[in-house]
Motif scaffolding. Structure first.
Motif, mmCIF file in Angstrom:
data_model
loop_
_atom_site.group_PDB
_atom_site.id
_atom_site.type_symbol
_atom_site.label_atom_id
_atom_site.label_comp_id
_atom_site.label_asym_id
_atom_site.label_seq_id
_atom_site.Cartn_x
_atom_site.Cartn_y
_atom_site.Cartn_z
ATOM 1 N N ASP A 191 22.054 6.167 6.439
ATOM 2 C CA ASP A 191 21.145 5.206 5.816
ATOM 3 C C ASP A 191 19.733 5.776 5.671
ATOM 4 O OD1 ASP A 191 23.130 3.138 5.797
ATOM 5 O OD2 ASP A 191 22.763 2.898 7.950
ATOM 6 N N TYR A 192 19.135 5.490 4.519
ATOM 7 C CA TYR A 192 17.737 5.831 4.273
ATOM 8 C C TYR A 192 16.894 4.561 4.402
ATOM 9 C CZ TYR A 192 19.369 10.191 2.070
ATOM 10 O OH TYR A 192 19.955 11.406 1.821
ATOM 11 N N HIS A 193 15.695 4.710 4.943
ATOM 12 C CA HIS A 193 14.736 3.617 4.972
ATOM 13 C C HIS A 193 13.381 4.173 4.546
ATOM 14 C CE1 HIS A 193 17.338 0.708 7.089
ATOM 15 N NE2 HIS A 193 17.814 1.772 7.715
ATOM 16 N N VAL A 194 12.779 3.555 3.539
ATOM 17 C CA VAL A 194 11.436 3.926 3.110
ATOM 18 C C VAL A 194 10.452 2.972 3.778
ATOM 19 C CG1 VAL A 194 9.866 4.194 1.151
ATOM 20 C CG2 VAL A 194 12.290 4.801 0.912
ATOM 21 N N LEU A 195 9.546 3.529 4.565
ATOM 22 C CA LEU A 195 8.586 2.733 5.327
ATOM 23 C C LEU A 195 7.201 2.914 4.724
ATOM 24 C CD1 LEU A 195 9.848 3.871 8.842
ATOM 25 C CD2 LEU A 195 10.596 1.875 7.545
ATOM 26 N N GLU A 196 6.537 1.811 4.439
ATOM 27 C CA GLU A 196 5.225 1.883 3.799
ATOM 28 C C GLU A 196 4.196 1.069 4.569
ATOM 29 O OE1 GLU A 196 5.039 1.251 -0.407
ATOM 30 O OE2 GLU A 196 7.167 1.730 -0.688
ATOM 31 N N SER A 197 2.965 1.543 4.522
ATOM 32 C CA SER A 197 1.836 0.769 5.045
ATOM 33 C C SER A 197 0.619 1.088 4.190
ATOM 34 C CB SER A 197 1.559 1.112 6.515
ATOM 35 O OG SER A 197 1.217 2.480 6.654
ATOM 36 N N GLN A 198 -0.378 0.255 4.284
ATOM 37 C CA GLN A 198 -1.620 0.479 3.547
ATOM 38 C C GLN A 198 -2.279 1.773 4.023
ATOM 39 O OE1 GLN A 198 -4.527 -2.579 4.152
ATOM 40 N NE2 GLN A 198 -6.117 -1.555 2.952
ATOM 41 N N LEU A 199 -2.791 2.574 3.095
ATOM 42 C CA LEU A 199 -3.502 3.794 3.461
ATOM 43 C C LEU A 199 -4.943 3.439 3.814
ATOM 44 C CD1 LEU A 199 -2.834 6.850 3.585
ATOM 45 C CD2 LEU A 199 -3.982 7.065 1.388
ATOM 46 N N LEU A 200 -5.339 3.771 5.023
ATOM 47 C CA LEU A 200 -6.675 3.446 5.505
ATOM 48 C C LEU A 200 -7.639 4.601 5.255
ATOM 49 C CD1 LEU A 200 -5.654 1.915 8.955
ATOM 50 C CD2 LEU A 200 -6.392 0.656 6.928
ATOM 51 N N ASP A 201 -8.844 4.291 4.849
ATOM 52 C CA ASP A 201 -9.879 5.311 4.656
ATOM 53 C C ASP A 201 -10.607 5.512 5.984
ATOM 54 O OD1 ASP A 201 -11.604 7.129 3.561
ATOM 55 O OD2 ASP A 201 -12.947 5.608 2.701
ATOM 56 N N LYS A 202 -9.871 6.078 6.952
ATOM 57 C CA LYS A 202 -10.386 6.273 8.305
ATOM 58 C C LYS A 202 -9.953 7.650 8.797
ATOM 59 C CE LYS A 202 -11.555 3.179 10.820
ATOM 60 N NZ LYS A 202 -12.848 2.682 11.319
ATOM 61 N N ASN A 203 -10.524 8.094 9.906
ATOM 62 C CA ASN A 203 -10.167 9.378 10.504
ATOM 63 C C ASN A 203 -8.754 9.285 11.082
ATOM 64 O OD1 ASN A 203 -10.015 11.828 11.818
ATOM 65 N ND2 ASN A 203 -11.841 11.533 13.055
ATOM 66 N N ASN A 204 -7.839 10.117 10.571
ATOM 67 C CA ASN A 204 -6.454 10.058 11.062
ATOM 68 C C ASN A 204 -6.079 11.252 11.945
ATOM 69 O OD1 ASN A 204 -6.182 12.124 9.228
ATOM 70 N ND2 ASN A 204 -4.621 11.118 7.968
ATOM 71 N N THR A 205 -7.075 11.979 12.455
ATOM 72 C CA THR A 205 -6.789 13.077 13.375
ATOM 73 C C THR A 205 -6.022 12.549 14.587
ATOM 74 O OG1 THR A 205 -8.779 14.289 12.736
ATOM 75 C CG2 THR A 205 -7.816 14.829 14.879
ATOM 76 N N GLY A 206 -4.908 13.170 14.888
ATOM 77 C CA GLY A 206 -4.088 12.740 16.014
ATOM 78 C C GLY A 206 -3.028 11.719 15.654
ATOM 79 N N ALA A 207 -2.961 11.331 14.378
ATOM 80 C CA ALA A 207 -1.977 10.312 13.980
ATOM 81 C C ALA A 207 -0.552 10.815 14.146
ATOM 82 C CB ALA A 207 -2.225 9.878 12.537
ATOM 83 N N GLY A 208 -0.307 12.071 13.773
ATOM 84 C CA GLY A 208 1.039 12.614 13.897
ATOM 85 C C GLY A 208 1.481 12.730 15.344
ATOM 86 N N CYS A 209 0.591 13.193 16.202
ATOM 87 C CA CYS A 209 0.900 13.290 17.637
ATOM 88 C C CYS A 209 1.170 11.906 18.221
ATOM 89 C CB CYS A 209 -0.259 13.939 18.386
ATOM 90 S SG CYS A 209 -0.714 15.585 17.808
ATOM 91 N N THR A 210 0.346 10.948 17.824
ATOM 92 C CA THR A 210 0.500 9.586 18.326
ATOM 93 C C THR A 210 1.813 8.973 17.856
ATOM 94 O OG1 THR A 210 -1.899 9.275 18.411
ATOM 95 C CG2 THR A 210 -0.548 7.276 18.315
ATOM 96 N N PHE A 211 2.173 9.228 16.609
ATOM 97 C CA PHE A 211 3.433 8.713 16.066
ATOM 98 C C PHE A 211 4.619 9.233 16.872
ATOM 99 C CE2 PHE A 211 6.749 8.953 12.575
ATOM 100 C CZ PHE A 211 6.991 7.588 12.520
ATOM 101 N N ALA A 212 4.649 10.555 17.088
ATOM 102 C CA ALA A 212 5.763 11.154 17.827
ATOM 103 C C ALA A 212 5.797 10.684 19.270
ATOM 104 C CB ALA A 212 5.673 12.677 17.770
ATOM 105 N N SER A 213 4.638 10.591 19.916
ATOM 106 C CA SER A 213 4.625 10.166 21.321
ATOM 107 C C SER A 213 4.918 8.678 21.453
ATOM 108 C CB SER A 213 3.297 10.524 21.997
ATOM 109 O OG SER A 213 2.199 10.015 21.292
#
Length: 253
Positions: A191-213
């Motif tokens: 199964d595929y799932h496409v997940l969407e959210s609003q793109l925020l105009d904010k600093n996203n440094t660390g977002a990938g690490c936070t997502f995985a953790s």
């Protein structure tokens, strides 16, 4: 009974926005006791953002120290060279059955680091032994050796990564496909799932690490993989919304 112990094999971010700092903050917010085996140090120098791998013998001693801890989940972040990657793989294989999240950091800030990019084959070796892999779009392109420019191509990339051994895949599209929406694609082999959210105009440094953790945290707490992904996407949205000049903020979610 599932333990409250969770471990990251990840690097130090000198500015504390990502890496082990993001991991530990996320674990704490989720009520877990976080451990870290440090894969590298970093610094901002005249040459730019530099990565200094942990000495192989020192990293081995870190992993040996943690060998008997009853971990409920493992998260793998930046593995800066082949030697560290091989040691990390041995650690994962010695913890068979423990939910494991691989964040395949091949590109820092989407600029090429030659040694890290050359780790492609080493990271692919983890796929049969981890629960889920979480590449961003640029990392997924390096892993499958082709460009990804549409959601359809993201789905195809996820399918290829699954065929390469990954049980579950989530590809993070970020802002590269749509300037208004953050689009991710999850695939579990059927199964595929496409997940969407609003793109925020904010600093996203660390977002990938936070997502995985966050995914690792949810797996440690007993969530299904897809539930862990959806909860974590919402968690990262809140962390980006609360970000400061150095990166995302997990504890104001």
């Amino acid at each position: 009974m599932r333990s409250k112990y969770i471990v990251s094999l990840s690097g130090n971010d000198i500015f504390s926005g990502g890496g082990l700092h993001a991991d530990l903050a996320t674990y704490t917010v989720n009520g877990l006791h976080g451990f870290v085996a440090v894969t590298c140090l970093t610094a901002m120098t005249d040459l730019g953002f530099e990565v200094f791998p942990t000495e192989e013998a020192v990293f081995e001693k870190q992993l040996t120290s943690l060998q008997e801890v009853d971990f409920a989940a493992i998260k793998l972040g930046l593995l800066p060279n082949v030697a560290i990657a091989k040691q990390a793989l041995h650690f994962v294989r010695s913890h068979a059955g423990v939910p494991t999240v691989l964040d395949p950091v091949l590109i820092c800030k989407e600029t090429h680091d030659v040694e890290v990019t050359n780790l492609r084959d080493e990271l692919l070796a983890f796929f049969p032994y981890v629960t889920i892999v979480t590449p961003n779009l640029a990392e997924a392109e390096l892993l499958i050796q082709r460009k990804i420019q549409t959601v359809t191509e993201m789905k195809e990339a996820a399918r290829i990564l699954h065929e390469l051994g990954a049980q579950h895949v989530v590809i993070k599209g970020g802002s590269r496909l749509d300037q208004t929406r953050a689009i991710d694609v999850y695939y579990n082999g059927s199964d595929y799932h496409v997940l969407e959210s609003q793109l925020l105009d904010k600093n996203n440094t660390g977002a990938g690490c936070t997502f995985a953790s966050s995914i690792a945290s949810q797996l440690a707490l007993g969530a299904s993989v897809f539930e862990a992904v959806t909860v974590s996407k919402d968690f990262v949205y809140g962390a980006i919304r609360a970000s400061d000049e150095y990166g995302v903020v997990q504890y104001e979610n």
